[in-house]
Scaffold this motif. Structure first.
Motif, mmCIF file in Angstrom:
data_model
loop_
_atom_site.group_PDB
_atom_site.id
_atom_site.type_symbol
_atom_site.label_atom_id
_atom_site.label_comp_id
_atom_site.label_asym_id
_atom_site.label_seq_id
_atom_site.Cartn_x
_atom_site.Cartn_y
_atom_site.Cartn_z
ATOM 1 N N THR A 2 -29.375 -18.137 -45.507
ATOM 2 C CA THR A 2 -30.210 -16.682 -46.341
ATOM 3 C C THR A 2 -30.027 -17.266 -47.055
ATOM 4 N N LYS A 3 -30.662 -16.601 -47.873
ATOM 5 C CA LYS A 3 -30.357 -16.058 -50.012
ATOM 6 C C LYS A 3 -29.143 -14.915 -49.922
ATOM 7 N N MET A 4 -29.471 -14.021 -48.929
ATOM 8 C CA MET A 4 -29.168 -12.513 -48.649
ATOM 9 C C MET A 4 -27.738 -13.386 -48.320
ATOM 10 N N ALA A 5 -27.109 -14.050 -47.701
ATOM 11 C CA ALA A 5 -25.489 -14.050 -47.410
ATOM 12 C C ALA A 5 -25.507 -15.992 -48.079
ATOM 13 N N SER A 6 -25.686 -15.740 -49.614
ATOM 14 C CA SER A 6 -25.751 -16.225 -50.143
ATOM 15 C C SER A 6 -24.249 -17.510 -50.344
ATOM 16 N N MET A 7 -23.401 -16.950 -50.009
ATOM 17 C CA MET A 7 -22.093 -16.797 -50.740
ATOM 18 C C MET A 7 -21.511 -17.772 -49.483
ATOM 19 N N PHE A 8 -22.575 -17.285 -48.242
ATOM 20 C CA PHE A 8 -20.897 -18.450 -46.982
ATOM 21 C C PHE A 8 -22.705 -19.988 -47.141
ATOM 22 N N SER A 9 -21.935 -20.129 -46.464
ATOM 23 C CA SER A 9 -22.806 -22.316 -46.301
ATOM 24 C C SER A 9 -22.531 -22.304 -44.094
ATOM 25 N N CYS A 10 -23.518 -23.441 -43.737
ATOM 26 C CA CYS A 10 -23.791 -23.544 -42.832
ATOM 27 C C CYS A 10 -22.382 -24.032 -41.831
ATOM 28 N N SER A 11 -22.043 -23.520 -41.019
ATOM 29 C CA SER A 11 -21.048 -23.217 -39.973
ATOM 30 C C SER A 11 -21.093 -23.313 -38.666
ATOM 31 N N PHE A 12 -19.971 -23.285 -37.936
ATOM 32 C CA PHE A 12 -20.134 -22.808 -36.714
ATOM 33 C C PHE A 12 -20.476 -21.637 -36.584
ATOM 34 N N PHE A 13 -20.197 -20.556 -36.577
ATOM 35 C CA PHE A 13 -20.549 -19.755 -36.565
ATOM 36 C C PHE A 13 -21.113 -19.050 -37.527
ATOM 37 N N VAL A 14 -21.967 -20.060 -39.028
ATOM 38 C CA VAL A 14 -22.957 -19.301 -39.692
ATOM 39 C C VAL A 14 -23.785 -19.748 -39.351
ATOM 40 N N ALA A 15 -25.471 -19.671 -38.918
ATOM 41 C CA ALA A 15 -26.289 -20.394 -38.388
ATOM 42 C C ALA A 15 -27.625 -20.960 -39.717
ATOM 43 N N THR A 16 -27.903 -21.764 -39.386
ATOM 44 C CA THR A 16 -29.056 -22.237 -40.516
ATOM 45 C C THR A 16 -30.584 -21.027 -39.751
ATOM 46 N N PRO A 17 -30.923 -21.142 -41.015
ATOM 47 C CA PRO A 17 -32.412 -20.654 -40.412
ATOM 48 C C PRO A 17 -33.423 -20.843 -39.526
ATOM 49 N N SER A 18 -33.349 -22.418 -38.849
ATOM 50 C CA SER A 18 -33.981 -22.549 -37.800
ATOM 51 C C SER A 18 -33.143 -22.934 -37.139
ATOM 52 N N GLN A 19 -31.799 -22.279 -36.949
ATOM 53 C CA GLN A 19 -31.050 -22.389 -35.692
ATOM 54 C C GLN A 19 -31.344 -20.833 -35.045
ATOM 55 N N TYR A 20 -31.566 -20.653 -36.055
ATOM 56 C CA TYR A 20 -31.222 -18.813 -35.974
ATOM 57 C C TYR A 20 -33.025 -18.549 -34.957
ATOM 58 N N ALA A 21 -34.314 -18.586 -36.271
ATOM 59 C CA ALA A 21 -34.915 -18.545 -35.395
ATOM 60 C C ALA A 21 -35.430 -18.892 -34.223
ATOM 61 N N SER A 22 -34.899 -20.748 -34.121
ATOM 62 C CA SER A 22 -35.801 -21.514 -32.172
ATOM 63 C C SER A 22 -34.934 -20.390 -31.272
ATOM 64 N N SER A 23 -33.566 -19.880 -31.915
ATOM 65 C CA SER A 23 -33.457 -19.042 -30.408
ATOM 66 C C SER A 23 -34.075 -17.578 -30.768
ATOM 67 N N ALA A 24 -34.375 -16.968 -31.202
ATOM 68 C CA ALA A 24 -34.796 -15.796 -31.384
ATOM 69 C C ALA A 24 -35.844 -15.774 -30.972
ATOM 70 N N LEU A 25 -36.967 -16.860 -30.930
ATOM 71 C CA LEU A 25 -38.194 -16.530 -30.101
ATOM 72 C C LEU A 25 -37.497 -16.793 -28.580
ATOM 73 N N GLN A 26 -37.101 -16.913 -28.212
ATOM 74 C CA GLN A 26 -36.277 -17.673 -26.993
ATOM 75 C C GLN A 26 -36.125 -16.020 -25.876
ATOM 76 N N TRP A 27 -34.870 -15.375 -27.357
ATOM 77 C CA TRP A 27 -35.484 -14.095 -26.554
ATOM 78 C C TRP A 27 -36.679 -12.582 -26.148
ATOM 79 N N ILE A 28 -38.033 -13.101 -27.371
ATOM 80 C CA ILE A 28 -38.741 -12.228 -27.455
ATOM 81 C C ILE A 28 -39.027 -11.577 -25.573
#
Length: 315
Positions: A240-266
């Motif tokens: 995200t913009k808050m972590a702009s120095m990092f690009s997507c990788s195995f351990f760095v999620a995209t916002p979409s990947q994270y959000a999909s997982s986040a709702l699964q845990w509610i």
């Protein structure tokens, strides 16, 4: 004549038998743990979020995690109250949400969480809707890693207001309506920095997120018997913009990947790290590194990306 496995064990000493038993027990526990993790991360069904209410309130919905969580809510048919400080961005994300689900109902609340919080405006916006889920997602950190004394009073207060004061006061304002209905979910988006022994050069950010984690646990204990599920999610790196120095990788999620997982845990537990690669990273770090090594590595990694300024050069 060869002895069977059972007969061979009969002639072993008690110490050998004890060692074999302990080894077999450990192997079985590890196998069951792996099965449990696979189920929780990939097979466990998500909750029916509409049972909490037909509307969700989300702060910071115009970028990053907040925007993608709003998209996921819309796909599931939940109506949304979007709370942000930029009316143009709120209108833009509203248009995108209607493209995702044209049936979704939307309300926008313009509010600068870094300044005086207009709680009455938010309360009025939800008084006539079936509000069931509150997502305190808005967050603020210093743009670059800096020593605490370099942060400045204005930036310090903005971080405290957005990360600590705002979610506390918004929760206090909306919780009574959940209690009246006897149902609801409060999701506080924390930070993976609070799952580490330390997070230098982001002291105020990590400190405020530490408050959110403990605040969530306490509320969960207080209100779980009254139908209110309170959860703190602590993501590691998300691109995200808050972590702009990092690009997507195995351990760095995209916002979409994270959000999909986040709702699964509610609805599951007071604390979670929804994205599976983040959980794996924490397991590996916690298993193979000591606290002193983690502190040393964290300091070195962040210090290496720290932009050196005049004050640094004097130290």
């Amino acid at each position: 004549m060869e002895l069977s496995t059972f007969d061979s064990l009969r002639y072993q000493s008690p110490f050998v038998l004890l060692a074999i038993s302990l080894g077999a027990t450990s192997a079985l526990r590890f196998f069951l743990l792996v099965l449990k993790c696979l189920y929780v991360l990939f097979l466990r069904p998500s909750k029916n979020l509409a049972k909490y209410g037909r509307w969700a309130v989300i702060t910071g919905p115009t970028d990053g995690i907040g925007k993608e969580m709003a998209m996921e809510f819309a796909r599931k048919g939940l109506n949304l109250v979007l709370v942000g400080r930029n009316p143009e961005k709120l209108n833009k994300v509203s248009a995108e949400l209607r493209e995702v689900n044209s049936a979704v109902k939307l309300k926008t609340v313009v509010m600068d969480l870094s300044d005086e919080i207009q709680l009455r405006v938010l309360i009025d916006a939800v008084k006539d809707v079936d509000m069931g889920i509150l997502v305190n997602n808005a967050g603020l950190a210093n743009e670059d890693p800096v020593h605490f004394h370099q942060l400045g009073e204005d930036t310090t207060m903005k971080i405290v207001n957005v990360n600590l004061v705002a979610p506390t006061m918004i929760t206090a304002a909306l919780l009574p309506e959940m209690l009246r209905k006897g149902r609801g979910a409060i999701i506080n988006v924390g930070s993976g920095s609070t799952d580490l022994p330390s997070f230098p050069f982001y002291s105020v950010y990590a400190g405020t997120k530490g408050y959110i984690k403990q605040f969530s646990k306490n509320l969960h204990i207080e209100y779980k018997q009254r139908g209110i599920h309170v959860q703190c999610q602590t993501p590691n790196l998300v691109a995200t913009k808050m972590a702009s120095m990092f690009s997507c990788s195995f351990f760095v999620a995209t916002p979409s990947q994270y959000a999909s997982s986040a709702l699964q845990w509610i609805g599951y537990g007071w604390h979670c790290k929804p994205y599976w690669a983040h959980s794996l990273a924490d397991y590996l770090v916690g298993t193979f590194l000591t606290e002193n090594v983690i502190n040393w590595a964290t300091y070195r990694i962040i210090n290496n990306i720290k932009k050196s300024g005049p004050e640094d050069q004097k130290m």
